[in-house]
Design a protein around this motif. Structure first.
Motif, PDB file in Angstrom:
ATOM      1  N   UNK A 162       8.916   3.722   6.509  1.00  0.00           N
ATOM      2  CA  UNK A 162       7.757   3.869   5.636  1.00  0.00           C
ATOM      3  C   UNK A 162       8.106   4.753   4.442  1.00  0.00           C
ATOM      4  N   UNK A 163       8.858   5.803   4.676  1.00  0.00           N
ATOM      5  CA  UNK A 163       9.235   6.699   3.587  1.00  0.00           C
ATOM      6  C   UNK A 163      10.021   5.958   2.515  1.00  0.00           C
ATOM      7  N   UNK A 164      10.889   5.056   2.930  1.00  0.00           N
ATOM      8  CA  UNK A 164      11.613   4.231   1.959  1.00  0.00           C
ATOM      9  C   UNK A 164      10.650   3.401   1.116  1.00  0.00           C
ATOM     10  N   UNK A 221      19.924   6.169   5.289  1.00  0.00           N
ATOM     11  CA  UNK A 221      19.182   5.496   6.346  1.00  0.00           C
ATOM     12  C   UNK A 221      20.034   5.054   7.516  1.00  0.00           C
ATOM     13  N   UNK A 222      21.337   5.298   7.530  1.00  0.00           N
ATOM     14  CA  UNK A 222      22.192   4.676   8.523  1.00  0.00           C
ATOM     15  C   UNK A 222      22.587   5.602   9.664  1.00  0.00           C
ATOM     16  N   UNK A 249       0.816  -1.213   0.000  1.00  0.00           N
ATOM     17  CA  UNK A 249       0.000   0.000   0.000  1.00  0.00           C
ATOM     18  C   UNK A 249       0.856   1.272   0.000  1.00  0.00           C
ATOM     19  N   UNK A 250       2.028   1.211   0.576  1.00  0.00           N
ATOM     20  CA  UNK A 250       2.886   2.400   0.606  1.00  0.00           C
ATOM     21  C   UNK A 250       3.631   2.610  -0.700  1.00  0.00           C
ATOM     22  N   UNK A 254       9.742   7.353  -3.133  1.00  0.00           N
ATOM     23  CA  UNK A 254       9.569   8.693  -3.690  1.00  0.00           C
ATOM     24  C   UNK A 254      10.705   9.010  -4.645  1.00  0.00           C
ATOM     25  N   UNK A 255      10.401   9.828  -5.626  1.00  0.00           N
ATOM     26  CA  UNK A 255      11.441  10.241  -6.575  1.00  0.00           C
ATOM     27  C   UNK A 255      12.515  11.049  -5.873  1.00  0.00           C
ATOM     28  N   UNK A 256      12.136  11.700  -4.776  1.00  0.00           N
ATOM     29  CA  UNK A 256      13.099  12.488  -4.012  1.00  0.00           C
ATOM     30  C   UNK A 256      13.688  11.630  -2.914  1.00  0.00           C
ATOM     31  N   UNK A 257      15.022  11.560  -2.774  1.00  0.00           N
ATOM     32  CA  UNK A 257      15.626  10.743  -1.724  1.00  0.00           C
ATOM     33  C   UNK A 257      15.089  11.120  -0.356  1.00  0.00           C
TER      34      UNK A 257
END
Length: 244
Positions: A220-222, A239-240, A188-189, A226-229
Motif C-alpha cells: 500500500x505504501x508503494x 521492496x525485496x 484511492x491510495x 510518497x515523495x519519500x522512499x
C-alpha cells in the motif's frame, strides 16, 4: 478481481470477486453476470429453489410486515445452495426484492453474520448514493474478517470519506485481511500522503514492539507514491528484503 482466500469454515464465492478485472478495481459484476455464473455451478434442485426464490422476491418486493417472504429465503440460502454459493444467492434475492436502504438496514441489523455480509455485497447493486454508509461503518468496527472483506468492496471505494477509508485500510492490516480485497485501492491510495504517514507510523510502532510489519503495508505504501522512499523499518531493504 481474484477469488478471495478460503477461510477454515468454508470456501465461499464473493459476489464482487466473480468477474475478470484485476485486483484492486471497483468493478462490480452485474446481477445478470452473477446469476449466469451461479446457475452453472448449482445442481438442478438448487437452481429450481433459486429460480422460485427470485420469482417470489420479484413478485413481493420491499418490506412487508415483521418479515417479508424473501427475507426467509435469505436464511435458507446456505442450506439450499451450499455455503460456497450462498453469498451470491443472497445478493440475487436482495436485488430481485429491490431492497432499498431501509430494507437492507433491517436485514443487516436483524440478520446473521452471513446475511450481513450479503447486504454489504449487495450495496453497489442497490444503493446509488452514500445513504447506506452506516452499514459499512458498522462492519468496519468489527473484527470479523469476512465481514471486513465485504465492507471494503466497491461501495466503500465509491463513498467512504478519505479519513474513514484510510482507517479501513489500516483495519485490514490490523486484522490480516489481504489488501487485494480493498476495492479500487490503487486509485484511492495514489498520492495519499496522509495514508503514507499513517502507514509509516504503524510500521514504526510494530517494529518498536518487536513485531513484524505486514508485507501488505509496504504494498500500500508503494501505491501512495510518497515523495519519500518507502524505507522498511525492520532492518531490510524495501521492496525485496525479507521480513525478520
Amino acid at each position: 478481481m481474484t477469488h478471495p482466500r478460503a477461510t477454515p469454515e468454508a470456501r465461499t464465492e464473493s459476489p464482487t470477486h466473480t468477474g475478470q478485472p484485476g485486483p484492486g478495481t471497483a468493478h462490480t459484476p452485474s446481477p445478470a453476470d452473477l446469476r449466469d455464473h451461479l446457475t452453472t455451478h448449482l445442481d438442478p434442485a438448487a437452481r429450481s429453489w433459486l429460480d422460485h426464490a427470485l420469482d417470489e422476491a420479484a413478485a413481493h418486493p420491499g418490506i412487508h410486515g415483521p418479515i417479508s417472504p424473501w427475507e426467509l429465503r435469505l436464511a435458507e440460502a446456505g442450506r439450499r445452495c451450499g455455503a460456497a454459493h450462498a453469498d451470491v444467492a443472497r445478493v440475487l434475492i436482495l436485488h430481485a426484492a429491490r431492497a432499498g436502504t431501509d430494507a437492507l438496514t433491517r436485514v443487516y441489523f436483524q440478520g446473521t453474520a452471513d446475511e450481513r455480509r450479503a447486504v454489504l455485497h449487495a450495496l453497489p447493486h442497490l444503493v446509488s448514493g452514500p445513504g447506506a454508509l452506516p452499514l459499512v461503518e458498522d462492519a468496519l468496527r468489527t473484527n470479523d474478517t469476512r465481514l471486513l472483506t465485504a465492507a471494503v468492496g466497491p461501495y466503500a471505494a465509491r463513498h467512504l470519506a478519505p479519513h474513514d477509508w484510510r482507517h479501513a485500510v489500516l483495519k485490514c492490516l490490523f486484522t490480516g485481511v489481504p489488501v487485494e480485497h480493498v476495492a479500487d485501492l490503487p486509485r484511492r491510495a495514489h498520492g495519499d500522503d496522509e495514508l503514507a504517514r499513517m502507514l509509516g507510523d504503524y510500521a514504526t510502532e510494530r517494529t518498536a514492539a518487536g513485531r513484524t510489519v505486514p508485507e501488505d503495508l509496504y504494498r500500500v505504501l508503494d501505491l501512495t507514491e510518497s515523495a519519500t522512499p518507502a524505507h522498511r523499518t525492520d532492518g531490510t531493504d524495501h521492496p525485496h528484503g525479507k521480513e525478520s
